[in-house]
Design a protein around this motif. Structure first.
Motif, short mmCIF file in Angstrom:
data_model
loop_
_atom_site.label_atom_id
_atom_site.label_comp_id
_atom_site.label_asym_id
_atom_site.label_seq_id
_atom_site.Cartn_x
_atom_site.Cartn_y
_atom_site.Cartn_z
N ALA A 217 -1.46 6.32 2.72
CA ALA A 217 -0.75 4.87 1.49
C ALA A 217 -0.98 5.16 0.17
N LEU A 218 -2.61 5.44 -0.79
CA LEU A 218 -2.71 5.56 -1.93
C LEU A 218 -1.80 6.14 -2.49
N ALA A 228 -0.92 -0.80 -0.74
CA ALA A 228 -1.57 -0.16 0.12
C ALA A 228 -3.37 -0.59 1.09
#
Length: 264
Positions: A217-218, A228
């Motif tokens: 996500a990041l 995120a």
């Protein structure tokens, strides 16, 4: 009586437990307190309002509790507080805090700090960290538990380093390093997550899978930081046992300033 070498200079006002050992030519000032079982090597200077806990081992030529390298400092009674069972190797320099912050430089418990490490004023170091040789922390740096800093890592002032993260040798940090992230470079860039470290600390496969999803996500899916964070928060629905890890990551990201950002 503590086991104080005849050539050591210990101020009568210093408070040393009877089991403390002090090596030759060490100098200990009047506002110093040292707990049971701690060993101070030769040629160490401990000054200022410094408190050292139990069962620490401090090697030769270190300087602990000197005034901050801050031109604004004007003699205020700031502190250095070191916890229990820490190893501090040769030529380390830990300064007291400054009135511009909490006034305390703090080192937790069970840390392994190698030679020539510098902790500037108001640094806050957690527990179970490893700082390799010549790691250098500017003022106001916060370091979480289980962090590993590679040799010659340099950290800019006010940077935060999240728990379980790791830097490669010669990393240069200008931005916050989130929990679990491994970084490398000048300036540092995120490379992966510290999966092997988590396995060694007993993280379950499910929790490690959640950390992998945080990394995705990041860093992998080209999301904004807000998006995120939303995806990371949803991980608890599928992996409830990862709730503390998710909470820690979200709390860290919440405190990251837009001006500084995170290591990318």
């Amino acid at each position: 009586m503590s086991a104080i070498h005849a050539t050591a200079v210990v101020d009568p006002k210093a408070e040393l437990d009877s089991s403390v050992t002090v090596g030759p030519y060490t100098v200990i000032g009047p506002h110093v307190r040292i707990g049971a079982g701690t060993t101070i090597g030769p040629h160490v200077v401990i000054e200022g309002h410094t408190t050292i806990g139990r069962d620490n081992r401090i090697f030769q030529f270190s300087s602990l509790g000197a005034i901050p390298q801050d031109k604004k400092y004007a003699g205020e009674p700031c502190e250095l507080i070191i916890g229990d069972r820490n190893t501090v190797r040769e030529f380390c320099t830990f300064n007291i805090g400054s009135p511009g912050d909490v006034g305390v430089t703090r080192v937790g418990d069970d840390n392994w700090i190698m030679a020539y490490v510098h902790l500037a004023h108001d640094c806050q170091v957690g527990n179970h960290t490893i700082f390799a040789n010549n790691s250098q922390l500017a003022g106001h740096v916060h370091v979480g538990d289980w962090v590993i800093l590679g040799g010659f890592t340099v950290v800019h002032q006010f940077v935060r380093i999240g728990a379980h993260s790791m830097t490669a040798m010669c990393a240069l940090l200008f931005a916050d390093l989130p929990p679990f992230v491994m970084c490398q470079g000048q300036p540092a860039a995120a490379r992966s997550m510290n999966y092997e470290g988590l396995r060694r600390r007993g993280f379950s496969p499910e929790r490690i899978a959640a950390v992998k999803a945080m990394h995705k996500a990041l860093y992998r899916d080209d999301l904004t930081l807000d998006n995120a964070r939303t995806r990371i928060a949803a991980l608890v629905d599928d992996t409830p046992e990862a709730a503390p890890d998710v909470e820690m990551m979200l709390g860290f990201l919440e405190q990251t300033s837009p001006q500084r950002g995170i290591v990318r």
